[in-house]
Design a protein around this motif. Structure first.
Motif, PDB file in Angstrom:
ATOM      1  N   PRO A  12     161.626  71.440   4.773  1.00 21.47           N
ATOM      2  CA  PRO A  12     161.313  70.844   3.462  1.00 21.47           C
ATOM      3  C   PRO A  12     160.165  69.845   3.587  1.00 21.47           C
ATOM      4  N   VAL A  13     159.515  69.555   2.481  1.00 19.94           N
ATOM      5  CA  VAL A  13     158.486  68.516   2.484  1.00 19.94           C
ATOM      6  C   VAL A  13     159.144  67.221   2.956  1.00 19.94           C
ATOM      7  N   GLY A  14     158.517  66.582   3.942  1.00 14.80           N
ATOM      8  CA  GLY A  14     159.071  65.374   4.545  1.00 14.80           C
ATOM      9  C   GLY A  14     159.723  65.615   5.893  1.00 14.80           C
ATOM     10  N   MET A  15     159.875  66.890   6.287  1.00 15.56           N
ATOM     11  CA  MET A  15     160.475  67.187   7.583  1.00 15.56           C
ATOM     12  C   MET A  15     159.476  66.857   8.686  1.00 15.56           C
ATOM     13  N   VAL A  16     159.888  66.023   9.623  1.00 14.77           N
ATOM     14  CA  VAL A  16     159.074  65.706  10.789  1.00 14.77           C
ATOM     15  C   VAL A  16     159.346  66.791  11.827  1.00 14.77           C
ATOM     16  N   VAL A  17     158.278  67.281  12.443  1.00 19.15           N
ATOM     17  CA  VAL A  17     158.384  68.385  13.382  1.00 19.15           C
ATOM     18  C   VAL A  17     157.660  68.044  14.691  1.00 19.15           C
ATOM     19  N   THR A  18     157.932  68.834  15.717  1.00 20.82           N
ATOM     20  CA  THR A  18     157.139  68.809  16.947  1.00 20.82           C
ATOM     21  C   THR A  18     156.634  70.220  17.195  1.00 20.82           C
ATOM     22  N   ASN A  19     155.567  70.307  17.970  1.00 17.28           N
ATOM     23  CA  ASN A  19     155.009  71.588  18.355  1.00 17.28           C
ATOM     24  C   ASN A  19     155.245  71.809  19.848  1.00 17.28           C
ATOM     25  N   GLY A  20     155.752  72.978  20.187  1.00 15.88           N
ATOM     26  CA  GLY A  20     155.995  73.286  21.591  1.00 15.88           C
ATOM     27  C   GLY A  20     154.748  73.725  22.326  1.00 15.88           C
ATOM     28  N   LYS A  21     153.734  74.144  21.579  1.00 12.12           N
ATOM     29  CA  LYS A  21     152.457  74.569  22.154  1.00 12.12           C
ATOM     30  C   LYS A  21     151.340  73.760  21.505  1.00 12.12           C
ATOM     31  N   VAL A  23     148.330  72.814  19.302  1.00 11.10           N
ATOM     32  CA  VAL A  23     147.862  73.409  18.047  1.00 11.10           C
ATOM     33  C   VAL A  23     147.015  72.382  17.306  1.00 11.10           C
ATOM     34  N   LEU A  24     145.900  72.814  16.756  1.00  3.41           N
ATOM     35  CA  LEU A  24     145.032  71.968  15.930  1.00  3.41           C
ATOM     36  C   LEU A  24     144.620  70.681  16.643  1.00  3.41           C
ATOM     37  N   GLY A  25     144.416  70.761  17.931  1.00  2.00           N
ATOM     38  CA  GLY A  25     144.023  69.581  18.702  1.00  2.00           C
ATOM     39  C   GLY A  25     145.176  68.664  19.050  1.00  2.00           C
ATOM     40  N   ALA A  26     146.362  69.007  18.613  1.00  2.00           N
ATOM     41  CA  ALA A  26     147.554  68.204  18.927  1.00  2.00           C
ATOM     42  C   ALA A  26     148.222  68.796  20.161  1.00  2.00           C
ATOM     43  N   ARG A  27     148.399  67.971  21.174  1.00  2.00           N
ATOM     44  CA  ARG A  27     149.026  68.479  22.395  1.00  2.00           C
ATOM     45  C   ARG A  27     150.491  68.840  22.132  1.00  2.00           C
ATOM     46  N   ALA A  28     151.059  69.646  22.983  1.00  2.00           N
ATOM     47  CA  ALA A  28     152.469  70.025  22.854  1.00  2.00           C
ATOM     48  C   ALA A  28     153.326  68.770  22.799  1.00  2.00           C
ATOM     49  N   GLY A  29     154.302  68.766  21.915  1.00  2.00           N
ATOM     50  CA  GLY A  29     155.205  67.630  21.762  1.00  2.00           C
ATOM     51  C   GLY A  29     154.743  66.599  20.755  1.00  2.00           C
ATOM     52  N   SER A  30     153.614  66.867  20.093  1.00  2.00           N
ATOM     53  CA  SER A  30     153.115  65.925  19.075  1.00  2.00           C
ATOM     54  C   SER A  30     153.976  65.986  17.817  1.00  2.00           C
ATOM     55  N   LEU A  31     153.979  64.890  17.087  1.00  2.00           N
ATOM     56  CA  LEU A  31     154.691  64.857  15.815  1.00  2.00           C
ATOM     57  C   LEU A  31     153.793  65.352  14.689  1.00  2.00           C
ATOM     58  N   GLY A  32     154.411  66.025  13.743  1.00  2.00           N
ATOM     59  CA  GLY A  32     153.754  66.459  12.523  1.00  2.00           C
ATOM     60  C   GLY A  32     154.719  66.268  11.380  1.00  2.00           C
ATOM     61  N   VAL A  33     154.231  66.451  10.162  1.00  2.00           N
ATOM     62  CA  VAL A  33     155.107  66.340   8.995  1.00  2.00           C
ATOM     63  C   VAL A  33     154.730  67.425   7.995  1.00  2.00           C
ATOM     64  N   VAL A  34     155.740  68.030   7.407  1.00  2.00           N
ATOM     65  CA  VAL A  34     155.520  69.051   6.377  1.00  2.00           C
ATOM     66  C   VAL A  34     155.086  68.350   5.100  1.00  2.00           C
ATOM     67  N   TYR A  35     153.938  68.770   4.552  1.00  2.00           N
ATOM     68  CA  TYR A  35     153.424  68.157   3.333  1.00  2.00           C
ATOM     69  C   TYR A  35     153.410  69.104   2.131  1.00  2.00           C
ATOM     70  N   SER A  77     160.588  58.948   2.986  1.00  2.00           N
ATOM     71  CA  SER A  77     159.485  58.198   2.378  1.00  2.00           C
ATOM     72  C   SER A  77     158.277  59.076   2.038  1.00  2.00           C
ATOM     73  N   VAL A  78     158.183  60.263   2.616  1.00  2.00           N
ATOM     74  CA  VAL A  78     157.067  61.164   2.301  1.00  2.00           C
ATOM     75  C   VAL A  78     157.536  62.457   1.634  1.00  2.00           C
ATOM     76  N   SER A  79     158.814  62.551   1.344  1.00  2.00           N
ATOM     77  CA  SER A  79     159.375  63.797   0.811  1.00  2.00           C
ATOM     78  C   SER A  79     158.950  64.089  -0.625  1.00  2.00           C
ATOM     79  N   ASP A  80     158.449  63.093  -1.324  1.00  2.00           N
ATOM     80  CA  ASP A  80     158.007  63.334  -2.702  1.00  2.00           C
ATOM     81  C   ASP A  80     156.496  63.569  -2.793  1.00  2.00           C
ATOM     82  N   TYR A  81     155.827  63.712  -1.644  1.00  2.00           N
ATOM     83  CA  TYR A  81     154.389  63.951  -1.640  1.00  2.00           C
ATOM     84  C   TYR A  81     154.088  65.281  -2.332  1.00  2.00           C
ATOM     85  N   GLU A  82     153.122  65.270  -3.218  1.00  2.00           N
ATOM     86  CA  GLU A  82     152.658  66.485  -3.885  1.00  2.00           C
ATOM     87  C   GLU A  82     151.234  66.749  -3.446  1.00  2.00           C
ATOM     88  N   PHE A  83     151.027  67.899  -2.809  1.00  2.00           N
ATOM     89  CA  PHE A  83     149.712  68.252  -2.286  1.00  2.00           C
ATOM     90  C   PHE A  83     148.735  68.455  -3.443  1.00  2.00           C
TER      91      PHE A  83
END
Length: 110
Positions: A12-21, A23-35, A77-83
């Protein structure tokens, strides 16, 4: 259940994620957020993910598997973000709107 529903429930929007590989210049294990959730036509569904380094893109269900995108926690706190476009996304990123989502978890949960 359709792939779009499964993907949106898992990310869902607001879900914090990590990447195992890397991606996009972010090393494995970086945090991301669904927007955002998006669809292209009637058969392609995905989620937009912004990484702590400012890299962003859309990820289909297959892409989340390939890049080993895993949910970590939900950040209300970011779950109501509208792209509203990339310019708005990057402006909010620069101003710190997503900073709370990018805080690493500590051993005591704070």
């Amino acid at each position: 259940m359709t792939s779009s529903v499964k993907l949106q429930e898992a990310f869902p929007v607001g879900m914090v994620v990590t990447n195992g590989k890397p991606v996009l210049g972010a090393r494995a294990g970086s945090l991301g957020v669904v927007y955002e959730h998006y669809s292209i036509g009637s058969g392609h569904f995905g989620v937009g993910i912004l990484f702590v380094n400012g890299g962003y893109d859309g990820f289909s269900e297959d892409c989340t598997d390939i890049c080993e995108i895993n949910p970590v926690r939900f950040e209300a706190s970011v779950s109501d973000y509208e792209f509203n476009g990339v310019d708005d996304l990057m402006e909010r990123y620069r101003k710190g709107y997503f900073d709370k989502a990018f805080k690493p978890l500590t051993t005591n949960g704070q």
